[in-house]
Design a protein around this motif. Structure first.
Motif, short mmCIF file in Angstrom:
data_model
loop_
_atom_site.label_atom_id
_atom_site.label_comp_id
_atom_site.label_asym_id
_atom_site.label_seq_id
_atom_site.Cartn_x
_atom_site.Cartn_y
_atom_site.Cartn_z
N ALA A 218 -2.56 5.81 6.59
CA ALA A 218 -3.32 7.02 6.85
C ALA A 218 -2.60 7.81 7.94
O ALA A 218 -1.68 7.30 8.59
CB ALA A 218 -4.74 6.68 7.28
N ARG A 219 -3.05 9.04 8.13
CA ARG A 219 -2.46 9.84 9.20
C ARG A 219 -3.54 10.63 9.93
O ARG A 219 -4.61 10.91 9.39
CB ARG A 219 -1.38 10.77 8.68
CG ARG A 219 -1.94 11.92 7.92
CD ARG A 219 -0.97 13.07 7.82
NE ARG A 219 -1.74 14.18 7.33
CZ ARG A 219 -1.36 15.01 6.40
NH1 ARG A 219 -0.19 14.87 5.87
NH2 ARG A 219 -2.14 15.98 6.02
N PRO B 151 -0.73 15.68 22.37
CA PRO B 151 -1.20 16.75 21.49
C PRO B 151 -0.09 17.24 20.56
O PRO B 151 1.04 17.45 20.99
CB PRO B 151 -1.64 17.84 22.46
CG PRO B 151 -1.95 17.13 23.73
CD PRO B 151 -0.98 15.98 23.79
N GLY B 152 -0.44 17.39 19.29
CA GLY B 152 0.52 17.83 18.29
C GLY B 152 1.22 16.70 17.56
O GLY B 152 1.86 16.92 16.54
N ASP B 153 1.10 15.48 18.08
CA ASP B 153 1.71 14.33 17.41
C ASP B 153 0.99 14.04 16.09
O ASP B 153 -0.22 14.22 15.98
CB ASP B 153 1.62 13.07 18.28
CG ASP B 153 2.64 13.05 19.41
OD1 ASP B 153 3.58 13.88 19.39
OD2 ASP B 153 2.50 12.19 20.31
N VAL B 154 1.75 13.56 15.12
CA VAL B 154 1.18 13.05 13.87
C VAL B 154 1.17 11.54 13.99
O VAL B 154 2.22 10.90 14.08
CB VAL B 154 1.98 13.50 12.63
CG1 VAL B 154 1.39 12.89 11.37
CG2 VAL B 154 2.01 15.01 12.54
N LEU B 155 -0.02 10.99 14.02
CA LEU B 155 -0.21 9.55 14.15
C LEU B 155 -0.26 8.94 12.76
O LEU B 155 -1.09 9.31 11.93
CB LEU B 155 -1.53 9.31 14.90
CG LEU B 155 -1.85 7.93 15.42
CD1 LEU B 155 -0.79 7.45 16.39
CD2 LEU B 155 -3.21 7.95 16.09
N THR B 156 0.66 8.02 12.47
CA THR B 156 0.68 7.30 11.20
C THR B 156 0.09 5.92 11.43
O THR B 156 0.52 5.20 12.34
CB THR B 156 2.12 7.19 10.65
OG1 THR B 156 2.64 8.50 10.48
CG2 THR B 156 2.13 6.46 9.32
N LEU B 157 -0.89 5.58 10.61
CA LEU B 157 -1.64 4.33 10.78
C LEU B 157 -1.42 3.45 9.56
O LEU B 157 -1.74 3.84 8.44
CB LEU B 157 -3.13 4.65 10.91
CG LEU B 157 -3.47 5.69 11.99
CD1 LEU B 157 -4.78 6.38 11.69
CD2 LEU B 157 -3.48 5.03 13.35
N ASP B 158 -0.83 2.28 9.78
CA ASP B 158 -0.61 1.31 8.71
C ASP B 158 -1.45 0.08 8.97
O ASP B 158 -1.33 -0.53 10.05
CB ASP B 158 0.86 0.91 8.63
CG ASP B 158 1.72 2.01 8.03
OD1 ASP B 158 1.45 2.40 6.88
OD2 ASP B 158 2.67 2.46 8.71
N VAL B 159 -2.30 -0.28 8.01
CA VAL B 159 -3.12 -1.48 8.14
C VAL B 159 -2.86 -2.39 6.94
O VAL B 159 -2.59 -1.91 5.83
CB VAL B 159 -4.62 -1.17 8.27
CG1 VAL B 159 -4.91 -0.47 9.57
CG2 VAL B 159 -5.13 -0.36 7.11
N GLU B 160 -2.95 -3.70 7.19
CA GLU B 160 -2.78 -4.70 6.15
C GLU B 160 -3.91 -5.70 6.24
O GLU B 160 -4.34 -6.07 7.34
CB GLU B 160 -1.46 -5.45 6.32
CG GLU B 160 -0.25 -4.62 6.01
CD GLU B 160 1.02 -5.45 6.01
OE1 GLU B 160 0.93 -6.70 6.05
OE2 GLU B 160 2.10 -4.85 5.98
N ALA B 161 -4.38 -6.13 5.08
CA ALA B 161 -5.40 -7.17 5.02
C ALA B 161 -4.71 -8.51 4.80
O ALA B 161 -4.05 -8.71 3.78
CB ALA B 161 -6.38 -6.90 3.88
N ALA B 162 -4.84 -9.40 5.76
CA ALA B 162 -4.33 -10.76 5.59
C ALA B 162 -5.27 -11.55 4.69
O ALA B 162 -4.84 -12.42 3.94
CB ALA B 162 -4.20 -11.45 6.95
N SER B 163 -6.54 -11.20 4.77
CA SER B 163 -7.57 -11.85 3.94
C SER B 163 -8.68 -10.83 3.70
O SER B 163 -9.08 -10.11 4.61
CB SER B 163 -8.12 -13.07 4.67
OG SER B 163 -9.21 -13.61 3.97
N LEU B 164 -9.14 -10.78 2.44
CA LEU B 164 -10.23 -9.87 2.09
C LEU B 164 -11.09 -10.55 1.04
O LEU B 164 -10.65 -10.76 -0.09
CB LEU B 164 -9.67 -8.54 1.56
CG LEU B 164 -10.66 -7.47 1.12
CD1 LEU B 164 -11.62 -7.11 2.24
CD2 LEU B 164 -9.91 -6.23 0.66
N THR B 165 -12.30 -10.95 1.45
CA THR B 165 -13.25 -11.58 0.54
C THR B 165 -14.47 -10.67 0.45
O THR B 165 -14.50 -9.60 1.04
CB THR B 165 -13.68 -12.97 1.05
OG1 THR B 165 -14.47 -12.82 2.23
CG2 THR B 165 -12.47 -13.86 1.34
#
Length: 151
Positions: free
Chosen positions: A20-21, A83-97
């Motif tokens: 996401a960003r 201010p003005g930065d584009v924040l890139t967000l990377d998330v990973e699920a190690a486990s998802l039940t």
């Protein structure tokens, strides 16, 4: 999720990962004064990562389950977000039940790693208990943009 710190979902691999960003703007009210000017508070970078993780859960379960934060194992704030930065967000699920999720993630501005979080434990609950499903679906469509519909 009424307080939204994500502007767009750029990539989704259901059950596994999400990118996401967030485009930051000086007009936002959250800036903290630092020695070298305003910066985004670390707790809001963490919140943005957690919101990305919550969207990963919601979209991976076809809108049926939502993540509620239980614990954060480790978080590091490494570099400022300005201010003005584009924040890139990377998330990973190690486990998802159907009952729980364990995730980790990173926040970057360009090639700079600004924050890292590990061992985020979430309980999963019925999504409609937290917010109107139609509103959630609409927000998902807006965030996904060109990627398509959330369901």
């Amino acid at each position: 999720m009424r307080f939204q710190l994500i502007d767009r979902i750029e990539r989704l691999e259901r059950g596994r990962s999400l990118r996401a960003r967030k485009l930051t703007s000086l007009s936002e009210t959250f800036w903290q004064r630092g020695q070298n000017g305003p910066r985004m508070p670390g707790y809001l970078i963490l919140e943005a990562l957690c919101q990305a993780g919550s969207w990963l859960v919601l979209l991976s379960t076809d809108g049926q389950r939502r993540a509620t934060l239980l614990t954060v194992g480790r978080v590091e704030f490494l570099d400022p977000v300005l201010p003005g930065d584009v924040l890139t967000l990377d998330v990973e699920a190690a486990s998802l039940t159907s009952d729980a999720a364990l995730m980790s993630g990173e926040a970057r501005v360009g090639d700079r790693l600004v924050a890292r979080v590990a061992d985020v434990m979430c309980a999963l609950m019925d999504a409609e208990e937290l917010e109107d499903p139609e509103q959630t679906d609409l927000m998902g469509r807006v965030l996904l943009g060109a990627l398509g519909e959330p369901r």
